[in-house]
Write a protein that holds these residues in place. Structure first.
Motif, mmCIF file in Angstrom:
data_model
loop_
_atom_site.group_PDB
_atom_site.id
_atom_site.type_symbol
_atom_site.label_atom_id
_atom_site.label_comp_id
_atom_site.label_asym_id
_atom_site.label_seq_id
_atom_site.Cartn_x
_atom_site.Cartn_y
_atom_site.Cartn_z
ATOM 1 N N MET A 156 0.838 -1.172 0.000
ATOM 2 C CA MET A 156 0.000 0.000 0.000
ATOM 3 C C MET A 156 0.884 1.237 0.000
ATOM 4 O O MET A 156 1.939 1.265 0.607
ATOM 5 N N ALA A 157 0.436 2.264 -0.681
ATOM 6 C CA ALA A 157 1.190 3.506 -0.761
ATOM 7 C C ALA A 157 1.332 4.110 0.636
ATOM 8 O O ALA A 157 0.538 3.861 1.527
ATOM 9 N N GLY A 158 2.322 4.952 0.808
ATOM 10 C CA GLY A 158 2.604 5.547 2.106
ATOM 11 C C GLY A 158 1.551 6.531 2.588
ATOM 12 O O GLY A 158 1.566 6.932 3.737
ATOM 13 N N ASN A 159 0.612 6.912 1.726
ATOM 14 C CA ASN A 159 -0.378 7.918 2.130
ATOM 15 C C ASN A 159 -1.623 7.312 2.769
ATOM 16 O O ASN A 159 -2.583 8.025 3.034
ATOM 17 N N GLY A 160 -1.642 6.017 3.023
ATOM 18 C CA GLY A 160 -2.783 5.385 3.669
ATOM 19 C C GLY A 160 -3.942 5.094 2.738
ATOM 20 O O GLY A 160 -5.045 4.837 3.191
ATOM 21 N N THR A 161 -3.716 5.122 1.439
ATOM 22 C CA THR A 161 -4.759 4.843 0.450
ATOM 23 C C THR A 161 -4.343 3.659 -0.409
ATOM 24 O O THR A 161 -3.234 3.641 -0.948
ATOM 25 N N LEU A 162 -5.233 2.686 -0.526
ATOM 26 C CA LEU A 162 -4.978 1.534 -1.386
ATOM 27 C C LEU A 162 -5.360 1.910 -2.813
ATOM 28 O O LEU A 162 -6.484 2.351 -3.056
ATOM 29 N N THR A 163 -4.439 1.760 -3.750
ATOM 30 C CA THR A 163 -4.674 2.163 -5.133
ATOM 31 C C THR A 163 -4.731 0.948 -6.060
ATOM 32 O O THR A 163 -4.404 -0.182 -5.660
ATOM 33 N N ARG A 164 -5.119 1.203 -7.309
ATOM 34 C CA ARG A 164 -5.107 0.148 -8.334
ATOM 35 C C ARG A 164 -3.709 -0.445 -8.467
ATOM 36 O O ARG A 164 -3.544 -1.651 -8.606
ATOM 37 N N ALA A 165 -2.716 0.435 -8.441
ATOM 38 C CA ALA A 165 -1.323 -0.018 -8.578
ATOM 39 C C ALA A 165 -0.946 -0.929 -7.414
ATOM 40 O O ALA A 165 -0.240 -1.933 -7.597
ATOM 41 N N ASP A 166 -1.442 -0.614 -6.209
ATOM 42 C CA ASP A 166 -1.163 -1.472 -5.050
ATOM 43 C C ASP A 166 -1.794 -2.846 -5.232
ATOM 44 O O ASP A 166 -1.182 -3.870 -4.909
ATOM 45 N N LEU A 167 -3.026 -2.879 -5.732
ATOM 46 C CA LEU A 167 -3.702 -4.157 -5.976
ATOM 47 C C LEU A 167 -2.940 -4.981 -7.013
ATOM 48 O O LEU A 167 -2.723 -6.179 -6.838
ATOM 49 N N ALA A 168 -2.530 -4.325 -8.093
ATOM 50 C CA ALA A 168 -1.789 -5.025 -9.151
ATOM 51 C C ALA A 168 -0.457 -5.532 -8.614
ATOM 52 O O ALA A 168 -0.039 -6.664 -8.913
ATOM 53 N N ASP A 169 0.217 -4.719 -7.817
ATOM 54 C CA ASP A 169 1.500 -5.123 -7.245
ATOM 55 C C ASP A 169 1.325 -6.336 -6.332
ATOM 56 O O ASP A 169 2.152 -7.254 -6.325
ATOM 57 N N SER A 170 0.236 -6.360 -5.574
ATOM 58 C CA SER A 170 -0.040 -7.495 -4.695
ATOM 59 C C SER A 170 -0.262 -8.772 -5.504
ATOM 60 O O SER A 170 0.245 -9.842 -5.142
ATOM 61 N N LEU A 171 -1.007 -8.674 -6.608
ATOM 62 C CA LEU A 171 -1.193 -9.840 -7.485
ATOM 63 C C LEU A 171 0.141 -10.302 -8.052
ATOM 64 O O LEU A 171 0.416 -11.502 -8.135
ATOM 65 N N ASN A 172 0.956 -9.345 -8.432
ATOM 66 C CA ASN A 172 2.270 -9.655 -8.989
ATOM 67 C C ASN A 172 3.121 -10.428 -7.985
ATOM 68 O O ASN A 172 3.718 -11.453 -8.313
ATOM 69 N N ARG A 173 3.148 -9.981 -6.739
ATOM 70 C CA ARG A 173 3.971 -10.617 -5.713
ATOM 71 C C ARG A 173 3.392 -11.938 -5.221
ATOM 72 O O ARG A 173 4.112 -12.908 -5.058
ATOM 73 N N MET A 216 -5.809 -7.533 -14.898
ATOM 74 C CA MET A 216 -6.805 -8.231 -14.102
ATOM 75 C C MET A 216 -7.550 -7.259 -13.183
ATOM 76 O O MET A 216 -8.770 -7.319 -13.063
ATOM 77 N N VAL A 217 -6.818 -6.358 -12.545
ATOM 78 C CA VAL A 217 -7.452 -5.358 -11.674
ATOM 79 C C VAL A 217 -8.414 -4.510 -12.496
ATOM 80 O O VAL A 217 -9.563 -4.279 -12.090
ATOM 81 N N GLU A 218 -7.982 -4.048 -13.657
ATOM 82 C CA GLU A 218 -8.843 -3.227 -14.518
ATOM 83 C C GLU A 218 -10.077 -4.002 -14.957
ATOM 84 O O GLU A 218 -11.186 -3.457 -14.984
ATOM 85 N N SER A 219 -9.910 -5.271 -15.283
ATOM 86 C CA SER A 219 -11.021 -6.107 -15.720
ATOM 87 C C SER A 219 -12.067 -6.250 -14.613
ATOM 88 O O SER A 219 -13.275 -6.130 -14.858
ATOM 89 N N ILE A 220 -11.620 -6.496 -13.400
ATOM 90 C CA ILE A 220 -12.546 -6.634 -12.268
ATOM 91 C C ILE A 220 -13.283 -5.323 -12.020
ATOM 92 O O ILE A 220 -14.507 -5.306 -11.849
ATOM 93 N N LEU A 221 -12.553 -4.218 -12.001
ATOM 94 C CA LEU A 221 -13.191 -2.916 -11.769
ATOM 95 C C LEU A 221 -14.157 -2.558 -12.897
ATOM 96 O O LEU A 221 -15.230 -1.982 -12.640
#
Length: 98
Positions: free
Chosen positions: A1-18, A30-35
């Motif tokens: 999750m980004a340091g600002n306390g907000t979960l972003t699309r990029a954070d979700l994608a990064d989590s899937l990647n890891r 995949m994140v874009e498809s779900i959204l």
């Protein structure tokens, strides 16, 4: 999750990647498809329920009279559709424990 306390699309994608090992491009897709699926369902007037997380609910609000707080003048508020989120009981329990 980004340091600002907000979960972003990029954070979700990064989590899937890891966690799953998908490539960054596949993860983002995949994140874009779900959204997109969620957005299309909501546009069609359908509610979106994600078990153990919550439900995105569409509500139609009727026309009503509001008041300008500065002047006190009554103003009509047009009917509109609003999107609300109702957390599941298990999500509320998790949040209460944190």
């Amino acid at each position: 999750m980004a340091g600002n306390g907000t979960l972003t699309r990029a954070d979700l994608a990064d989590s899937l990647n890891r966690q799953i090992g998908l490539s960054r491009a596949e993860s983002a897709s995949m994140v874009e498809s779900i959204l997109d699926m969620m957005s299309v369902a909501l546009e069609k007037g359908e509610n979106v329920k994600i078990s153990s997380f919550g439900t995105f609910v569409l509500r139609d609000k009727t026309e009503r009279v509001g008041r300008n707080p500065k002047t006190g003048i009554e103003v009509p508020i047009a009917p509109r559709r609003v999107l609300t989120f109702r957390a599941s009981q298990s999500m509320r329990d998790r949040i209460a424990r944190s």
